[in-house]
Design a protein around this motif. Structure first.
Motif, mmCIF file in Angstrom:
data_model
loop_
_atom_site.group_PDB
_atom_site.id
_atom_site.type_symbol
_atom_site.label_atom_id
_atom_site.label_comp_id
_atom_site.label_asym_id
_atom_site.label_seq_id
_atom_site.Cartn_x
_atom_site.Cartn_y
_atom_site.Cartn_z
ATOM 1 N N UNK A 44 -3.149 49.260 62.678
ATOM 2 C CA UNK A 44 -2.744 49.793 61.369
ATOM 3 C C UNK A 44 -2.907 51.304 61.304
ATOM 4 N N UNK A 45 -3.995 51.799 61.897
ATOM 5 C CA UNK A 45 -4.213 53.249 61.912
ATOM 6 C C UNK A 45 -3.126 53.953 62.707
ATOM 7 N N UNK A 46 -2.766 53.385 63.854
ATOM 8 C CA UNK A 46 -1.720 53.974 64.691
ATOM 9 C C UNK A 46 -0.381 53.963 63.959
ATOM 10 N N UNK A 47 -0.066 52.858 63.306
ATOM 11 C CA UNK A 47 1.197 52.752 62.566
ATOM 12 C C UNK A 47 1.256 53.820 61.481
ATOM 13 N N UNK A 48 0.170 53.956 60.714
ATOM 14 C CA UNK A 48 0.144 54.956 59.645
ATOM 15 C C UNK A 48 0.253 56.374 60.194
ATOM 16 N N UNK A 49 -0.429 56.643 61.286
ATOM 17 C CA UNK A 49 -0.385 57.974 61.895
ATOM 18 C C UNK A 49 1.047 58.336 62.282
ATOM 19 N N UNK A 50 1.757 57.379 62.865
ATOM 20 C CA UNK A 50 3.132 57.646 63.296
ATOM 21 C C UNK A 50 4.068 57.744 62.095
ATOM 22 N N UNK A 51 3.867 56.918 61.097
ATOM 23 C CA UNK A 51 4.712 56.986 59.896
ATOM 24 C C UNK A 51 4.590 58.341 59.199
ATOM 25 N N UNK A 52 3.381 58.892 59.185
ATOM 26 C CA UNK A 52 3.135 60.163 58.487
ATOM 27 C C UNK A 52 3.416 61.396 59.352
ATOM 28 N N UNK A 53 3.685 61.165 60.626
ATOM 29 C CA UNK A 53 3.853 62.281 61.555
ATOM 30 C C UNK A 53 5.055 63.147 61.145
ATOM 31 N N UNK A 54 4.860 64.443 61.086
ATOM 32 C CA UNK A 54 5.922 65.387 60.738
ATOM 33 C C UNK A 54 5.939 66.519 61.753
ATOM 34 N N UNK A 55 7.109 67.046 61.970
ATOM 35 C CA UNK A 55 7.271 68.185 62.881
ATOM 36 C C UNK A 55 7.387 69.451 62.050
#
Length: 193
Positions: A44-55
């Protein structure tokens, strides 16, 4: 730090996240198979991290945006599969606990309840069908209750009757004409020759 170096670091970071997503499936399966010795995968932490990832727009390129977009889609589909794995594992655990409980009860009682009675055991679904058939035969078009209420009522009534049922008694279903619905009652079991 120059832009080229920041872009390279970002590309490495996205590649590392992609590898984490690809290895997560194995971690989840290992954890679900042996929860005692395997660490929680924290997917779940990994999923959230990737969902919130911005460039950062200052270093964004079409290549980096495509990498991020592909990563986010991949984690979206993997997450759905992981949730299904988790759900299946929970159902299996629940079934195993129920089987263990039934086996423990069988050992405790000496034999299970199906062996104690020669009478057929009906499911609540079958009892619901019997009530509908009875109402139909009486010309009643309207159900006196919805199925969920019926199931709750029958289970509660069965619990009341079973709690003080004697060995020579049986629980049977009968039709209550006043309330226009089926109910459960107790009676002495007929002795067989």
């Amino acid at each position: 730090m120059d832009i080229r170096k920041r872009r390279q670091e970002l590309e490495n970071q996205l590649s590392q996240l992609l590898r984490q997503v690809e290895s997560m499936d194995t971690k989840i399966r290992a954890y679900l198979a042996d929860r005692q010795s395997q660490p929680h995968p924290r997917h779940g932490d990994l999923v959230e991290k990737i969902r919130r990832f911005r460039i950062d727009p200052a270093i964004s390129t079409k290549h980096l945006e495509t990498m991020l977009d592909n990563l986010q889609w991949k984690v979206y589909y993997h997450n759905r599969a992981w949730n299904q794995l988790w759900e299946n594992a929970e159902v299996q655990r629940r079934n195993e606990r129920q089987r263990a409980f039934a086996a423990e009860r069988k050992d405790k009682d000496g034999k299970d309840s199906a062996e104690k009675s020669d009478r057929p055991v009906y499911s609540v679904d079958r009892l619901w069908e019997v009530q509908k058939e009875k109402l139909g035969s009486l010309g009643e078009n309207k159900e006196p209750e919805v199925k969920d209420d019926f199931v709750k009522r029958i289970k509660q009534r069965y619990g009341q009757l079973a709690s003080d049922k004697k060995d020579n008694e049986e629980i049977y279903m009968t039709f209550d004409r006043e309330q226009n619905r089926c109910t459960l009652e107790k009676r002495k079991r007929k002795e067989q020759d």
